[in-house]
Design a protein around this motif. Structure first.
Motif, PDB file in Angstrom:
ATOM      1  N   PHE A 130     -14.726  27.815 -12.549  1.00  0.00           N
ATOM      2  CA  PHE A 130     -14.327  26.921 -11.448  1.00  0.00           C
ATOM      3  C   PHE A 130     -14.621  25.453 -11.766  1.00  0.00           C
ATOM      4  O   PHE A 130     -14.065  24.562 -11.113  1.00  0.00           O
ATOM      5  CB  PHE A 130     -15.035  27.321 -10.150  1.00  0.00           C
ATOM      6  CG  PHE A 130     -14.548  28.619  -9.573  1.00  0.00           C
ATOM      7  CD1 PHE A 130     -13.242  28.748  -9.106  1.00  0.00           C
ATOM      8  CD2 PHE A 130     -15.385  29.714  -9.494  1.00  0.00           C
ATOM      9  CE1 PHE A 130     -12.790  29.938  -8.575  1.00  0.00           C
ATOM     10  CE2 PHE A 130     -14.933  30.918  -8.953  1.00  0.00           C
ATOM     11  CZ  PHE A 130     -13.631  31.026  -8.499  1.00  0.00           C
ATOM     12  N   VAL A 131     -15.502  25.207 -12.726  1.00  0.00           N
ATOM     13  CA  VAL A 131     -15.809  23.815 -13.086  1.00  0.00           C
ATOM     14  C   VAL A 131     -15.201  23.456 -14.440  1.00  0.00           C
ATOM     15  O   VAL A 131     -15.535  22.428 -15.039  1.00  0.00           O
ATOM     16  CB  VAL A 131     -17.335  23.562 -13.105  1.00  0.00           C
ATOM     17  CG1 VAL A 131     -17.901  23.672 -11.705  1.00  0.00           C
ATOM     18  CG2 VAL A 131     -18.052  24.532 -14.040  1.00  0.00           C
ATOM     19  N   GLY A 132     -14.308  24.314 -14.924  1.00  0.00           N
ATOM     20  CA  GLY A 132     -13.506  23.995 -16.098  1.00  0.00           C
ATOM     21  C   GLY A 132     -14.210  24.026 -17.428  1.00  0.00           C
ATOM     22  O   GLY A 132     -13.825  23.288 -18.343  1.00  0.00           O
ATOM     23  N   VAL A 133     -15.224  24.879 -17.592  1.00  0.00           N
ATOM     24  CA  VAL A 133     -15.923  24.927 -18.887  1.00  0.00           C
ATOM     25  C   VAL A 133     -15.720  26.261 -19.594  1.00  0.00           C
ATOM     26  O   VAL A 133     -16.453  26.585 -20.531  1.00  0.00           O
ATOM     27  CB  VAL A 133     -17.438  24.644 -18.705  1.00  0.00           C
ATOM     28  CG1 VAL A 133     -17.664  23.232 -18.225  1.00  0.00           C
ATOM     29  CG2 VAL A 133     -18.080  25.643 -17.760  1.00  0.00           C
ATOM     30  N   VAL A 134     -14.728  27.038 -19.167  1.00  0.00           N
ATOM     31  CA  VAL A 134     -14.421  28.314 -19.822  1.00  0.00           C
ATOM     32  C   VAL A 134     -13.124  28.167 -20.607  1.00  0.00           C
ATOM     33  O   VAL A 134     -12.087  27.785 -20.053  1.00  0.00           O
ATOM     34  CB  VAL A 134     -14.290  29.456 -18.791  1.00  0.00           C
ATOM     35  CG1 VAL A 134     -13.874  30.753 -19.488  1.00  0.00           C
ATOM     36  CG2 VAL A 134     -15.600  29.649 -18.038  1.00  0.00           C
ATOM     37  N   ASP A 135     -13.182  28.442 -21.892  1.00  0.00           N
ATOM     38  CA  ASP A 135     -12.018  28.316 -22.769  1.00  0.00           C
ATOM     39  C   ASP A 135     -11.314  29.671 -22.880  1.00  0.00           C
ATOM     40  O   ASP A 135     -11.787  30.576 -23.573  1.00  0.00           O
ATOM     41  CB  ASP A 135     -12.467  27.844 -24.151  1.00  0.00           C
ATOM     42  CG  ASP A 135     -11.312  27.768 -25.140  1.00  0.00           C
ATOM     43  OD1 ASP A 135     -10.157  27.720 -24.681  1.00  0.00           O
ATOM     44  OD2 ASP A 135     -11.575  27.768 -26.361  1.00  0.00           O
ATOM     45  N   VAL A 136     -10.190  29.824 -22.187  1.00  0.00           N
ATOM     46  CA  VAL A 136      -9.453  31.090 -22.211  1.00  0.00           C
ATOM     47  C   VAL A 136      -8.384  31.106 -23.299  1.00  0.00           C
ATOM     48  O   VAL A 136      -7.771  32.149 -23.565  1.00  0.00           O
ATOM     49  CB  VAL A 136      -8.790  31.381 -20.839  1.00  0.00           C
ATOM     50  CG1 VAL A 136      -9.847  31.533 -19.763  1.00  0.00           C
ATOM     51  CG2 VAL A 136      -7.804  30.271 -20.477  1.00  0.00           C
ATOM     52  N   LYS A 137      -8.164  29.973 -23.927  1.00  0.00           N
ATOM     53  CA  LYS A 137      -7.109  29.874 -24.930  1.00  0.00           C
ATOM     54  C   LYS A 137      -7.334  30.841 -26.087  1.00  0.00           C
ATOM     55  O   LYS A 137      -6.393  31.456 -26.605  1.00  0.00           O
ATOM     56  CB  LYS A 137      -7.033  28.430 -25.451  1.00  0.00           C
ATOM     57  CG  LYS A 137      -5.933  28.205 -26.470  1.00  0.00           C
ATOM     58  CD  LYS A 137      -5.943  26.765 -26.963  1.00  0.00           C
ATOM     59  CE  LYS A 137      -4.871  26.550 -28.032  1.00  0.00           C
ATOM     60  NZ  LYS A 137      -4.907  25.146 -28.545  1.00  0.00           N
ATOM     61  N   GLN A 138      -8.591  31.000 -26.494  1.00  0.00           N
ATOM     62  CA  GLN A 138      -8.895  31.845 -27.638  1.00  0.00           C
ATOM     63  C   GLN A 138      -8.539  33.307 -27.391  1.00  0.00           C
ATOM     64  O   GLN A 138      -8.209  34.041 -28.330  1.00  0.00           O
ATOM     65  CB  GLN A 138     -10.379  31.737 -27.994  1.00  0.00           C
ATOM     66  CG  GLN A 138     -11.324  32.081 -26.862  1.00  0.00           C
ATOM     67  CD  GLN A 138     -12.779  31.874 -27.246  1.00  0.00           C
ATOM     68  OE1 GLN A 138     -13.272  32.485 -28.175  1.00  0.00           O
ATOM     69  NE2 GLN A 138     -13.459  31.008 -26.511  1.00  0.00           N
ATOM     70  N   VAL A 139      -8.579  33.738 -26.123  1.00  0.00           N
ATOM     71  CA  VAL A 139      -8.223  35.122 -25.803  1.00  0.00           C
ATOM     72  C   VAL A 139      -6.739  35.360 -26.074  1.00  0.00           C
ATOM     73  O   VAL A 139      -6.341  36.376 -26.647  1.00  0.00           O
ATOM     74  CB  VAL A 139      -8.561  35.461 -24.337  1.00  0.00           C
ATOM     75  CG1 VAL A 139      -8.156  36.901 -24.021  1.00  0.00           C
ATOM     76  CG2 VAL A 139     -10.043  35.265 -24.076  1.00  0.00           C
ATOM     77  N   GLY A 140      -5.909  34.412 -25.675  1.00  0.00           N
ATOM     78  CA  GLY A 140      -4.478  34.534 -25.905  1.00  0.00           C
ATOM     79  C   GLY A 140      -4.117  34.520 -27.375  1.00  0.00           C
ATOM     80  O   GLY A 140      -3.151  35.167 -27.800  1.00  0.00           O
ATOM     81  N   GLU A 141      -4.911  33.795 -28.171  1.00  0.00           N
ATOM     82  CA  GLU A 141      -4.620  33.687 -29.603  1.00  0.00           C
ATOM     83  C   GLU A 141      -5.130  34.882 -30.406  1.00  0.00           C
ATOM     84  O   GLU A 141      -4.687  35.112 -31.530  1.00  0.00           O
ATOM     85  CB  GLU A 141      -5.239  32.402 -30.155  1.00  0.00           C
ATOM     86  CG  GLU A 141      -4.623  31.132 -29.574  1.00  0.00           C
ATOM     87  CD  GLU A 141      -5.345  29.886 -30.038  1.00  0.00           C
ATOM     88  OE1 GLU A 141      -6.471  30.029 -30.570  1.00  0.00           O
ATOM     89  OE2 GLU A 141      -4.800  28.775 -29.863  1.00  0.00           O
ATOM     90  N   ALA A 142      -6.091  35.643 -29.839  1.00  0.00           N
ATOM     91  CA  ALA A 142      -6.691  36.770 -30.569  1.00  0.00           C
ATOM     92  C   ALA A 142      -5.718  37.940 -30.655  1.00  0.00           C
ATOM     93  O   ALA A 142      -4.867  38.138 -29.788  1.00  0.00           O
ATOM     94  CB  ALA A 142      -7.979  37.211 -29.879  1.00  0.00           C
ATOM     95  N   HIS A 143      -5.855  38.731 -31.710  1.00  0.00           N
ATOM     96  CA  HIS A 143      -5.000  39.892 -31.911  1.00  0.00           C
ATOM     97  C   HIS A 143      -5.460  41.055 -31.025  1.00  0.00           C
ATOM     98  O   HIS A 143      -6.598  41.122 -30.583  1.00  0.00           O
ATOM     99  CB  HIS A 143      -5.029  40.329 -33.378  1.00  0.00           C
ATOM    100  CG  HIS A 143      -4.491  39.308 -34.320  1.00  0.00           C
ATOM    101  ND1 HIS A 143      -3.166  38.937 -34.338  1.00  0.00           N
ATOM    102  CD2 HIS A 143      -5.108  38.554 -35.273  1.00  0.00           C
ATOM    103  CE1 HIS A 143      -2.972  38.012 -35.267  1.00  0.00           C
ATOM    104  NE2 HIS A 143      -4.144  37.753 -35.845  1.00  0.00           N
ATOM    105  N   TRP A 144      -4.523  42.006 -30.814  1.00  0.00           N
ATOM    106  CA  TRP A 144      -4.849  43.196 -30.037  1.00  0.00           C
ATOM    107  C   TRP A 144      -5.537  44.257 -30.884  1.00  0.00           C
ATOM    108  O   TRP A 144      -6.305  45.071 -30.365  1.00  0.00           O
ATOM    109  CB  TRP A 144      -3.573  43.778 -29.408  1.00  0.00           C
ATOM    110  CG  TRP A 144      -3.191  43.124 -28.130  1.00  0.00           C
ATOM    111  CD1 TRP A 144      -2.169  42.230 -27.929  1.00  0.00           C
ATOM    112  CD2 TRP A 144      -3.817  43.286 -26.856  1.00  0.00           C
ATOM    113  NE1 TRP A 144      -2.122  41.831 -26.614  1.00  0.00           N
ATOM    114  CE2 TRP A 144      -3.130  42.468 -25.928  1.00  0.00           C
ATOM    115  CE3 TRP A 144      -4.901  44.040 -26.397  1.00  0.00           C
ATOM    116  CZ2 TRP A 144      -3.468  42.386 -24.595  1.00  0.00           C
ATOM    117  CZ3 TRP A 144      -5.259  43.962 -25.066  1.00  0.00           C
ATOM    118  CH2 TRP A 144      -4.553  43.140 -24.181  1.00  0.00           C
ATOM    119  N   PHE A 145      -5.274  44.262 -32.163  1.00  0.00           N
ATOM    120  CA  PHE A 145      -5.859  45.307 -33.007  1.00  0.00           C
ATOM    121  C   PHE A 145      -6.169  44.765 -34.396  1.00  0.00           C
ATOM    122  O   PHE A 145      -5.359  44.043 -34.992  1.00  0.00           O
ATOM    123  CB  PHE A 145      -4.891  46.500 -33.141  1.00  0.00           C
ATOM    124  CG  PHE A 145      -5.427  47.612 -34.007  1.00  0.00           C
ATOM    125  CD1 PHE A 145      -6.325  48.533 -33.497  1.00  0.00           C
ATOM    126  CD2 PHE A 145      -5.030  47.713 -35.332  1.00  0.00           C
ATOM    127  CE1 PHE A 145      -6.834  49.552 -34.305  1.00  0.00           C
ATOM    128  CE2 PHE A 145      -5.535  48.731 -36.149  1.00  0.00           C
ATOM    129  CZ  PHE A 145      -6.436  49.654 -35.619  1.00  0.00           C
TER     130      PHE A 145
END
Length: 418
Positions: free
Chosen positions: A192-207
């Motif tokens: 909620f205060v903008g210090v969580v980086d979610v970008k890396q999750v989208g870039e990571a592979h599924w397997f």
């Protein structure tokens, strides 16, 4: 279905420790987000492999024991990685595992050289050495632009408070995952205060399958090997207590051969951890409480958890999700977890006779040297680089001091209550 649920419970009970250690070590060694995500997933995978080695009667004790990365190795891994490099870190770790395998048949005999006054002092030194890491994370991470910012402090304190509240007002399974709950709540608040980086999750592979020597090859160093061997010995002593506890809970009597196989399984786990650039492993005591609580004493529950760990260890997105946890949130949790390492050392020391001045001197000198040299690592630099492995490493200096002083004052007596 019941077996699956119980397996998930065991996974959640050890999950916080399984993800915290690689995040802490990876961040301290300045790994990239992608590398830390790999470190998390390979650690989860290797927890499954190590646990299988211990649970399967062919290689381990055959008891429902869960192996996870040990927190006592965190400070040595960071120190050696920063000063000697990643290749020395993993090469020395591998050698320590080989040494554990070699001494496994004899460990029940040499354990007398590591009575409570020695192991308690060593664990206390390790816990104290870990606390500066926790405080730096709480402030936002050493070198961060917002280091010491009030927002960071607040996130860390709230995380710690959540852990304490869950520990105080819940029972059973919820109590066993208090750290995990604190991390989740702290991360949600941080988003909620903008210090969580979610970008890396989208870039990571599924397997992705774990890769041996992902970060480096192997180099060897005497001092680093001694450090990890001492950590391994302390872990074996802790594991011995777990063996006895689960033997009593399950009603399965252990022979000397079973203990040898248990120690050997932990040595093999350390070797494999080094090969896959992971961590040394030890028996997790929190899962012992879960076995007693749930009444599920059969190994099939742990085998189910092993399968879940191996599956999760092949999904890099899960590692990336774990790496989203902001440093201040980690710092809040680390104060509790590293503080518990220190408190555990003190509790071990509680088993000795403090009226015996010899014991008091052993603790005073070993802990004093171990913590003192960690605070002032170059105090003995005049002795030269050839002795740096001893006089610039608080854990080695403190541990060797405790062993030598105990032998000098007490001989090889295992009971120091008198």
């Amino acid at each position: 279905m019941k077996t699956f649920i119980l397996s998930v419970q065991h996974l959640l009970a050890m999950y916080a420790g399984a993800i915290l250690v690689p995040i802490i070590v990876g961040t301290s060694l300045h790994f990239s987000s992608e590398q830390i995500a790999f470190l998390v997933t390979v650690d989860i995978f290797m927890c499954g492999v190590a646990t299988f080695l211990q649970v399967w009667k062919g290689t381990g004790t055959g008891l429902p024991i869960v192996l996870g990365c040990t927190f006592t190795a965190v400070a040595p891994m960071i120190l050696i990685g920063q000063t000697k490099g990643i290749s020395v870190l993993y090469g020395s770790l591998l050698l320590s595992g080989v040494l554990v395998i070699i001494i496994a048949p004899f460990f029940s005999y040499i354990v007398r050289f590591f009575p409570p006054v020695v192991t308690g002092s060593v664990v206390t030194i390790i816990g104290i050495n870990l606390m500066p890491v926790a405080m730096n994370y709480l402030a936002g991470g050493e070198g961060a632009k917002d280091y010491g910012d009030g927002k960071n402090i607040l996130l860390g304190i709230v995380t710690l408070l959540v852990i304490l509240i869950v520990q105080r007002f819940t029972k059973g399974f919820l109590k066993s995952i208090a750290i995990l709950i604190g991390l989740v709540v702290g991360t949600v608040l941080a988003s909620f205060v903008g210090v969580v980086d979610v970008k890396q999750v989208g870039e990571a592979h599924w397997f992705a399958l774990p890769q041996p020597f992902r970060f480096s090859g192997l180099s060897f160093d005497l001092g680093a090997t001694i450090v990890f061997f001492i950590v391994a010995l302390v872990s074996l002593i802790e594991s011995t207590g777990v063996y006895h506890a689960l033997s009593e809970i399950t009603g399965k009597q252990l022979t000397r051969k079973d203990f040898r196989k248990g120690y050997t399984a932990e040595g093999i786990a350390i070797v494999l951890g080094a090969i896959f650039n992971s961590f040394p492993y030890t028996a997790y005591s929190q899962n012992v409480g879960l076995v007693s609580l749930s009444g599920a004493k059969k190994n099939k529950v742990i085998y189910g958890m092993v399968i879940l760990l191996i599956i999760c260890g092949c999904i890099p997105k899960l590692g990336a999700m774990a790496n989203m946890i902001p440093l201040p949130v980690l710092g809040g949790a680390m104060i509790a977890m590293f503080g518990m390492v220190m408190a555990y050392g003190v509790s071990i020391l509680g088993n000795i006779n403090f009226k015996n001045q010899n014991n008091m001197l052993i603790i005073a000198v070993s802990v004093g040297l171990g913590t003192g040299i960690s605070a002032v690592p170059h105090a003995f630099k005049a002795l030269g680089s050839q002795f740096a492995w001893l006089v610039q490493n608080g854990i080695v200096l403190g541990a060797l001091s405790a062993i030598i002083l105990n032998f000098f004052f007490n001989g090889i007596k295992n009971d120091q209550k008198s």
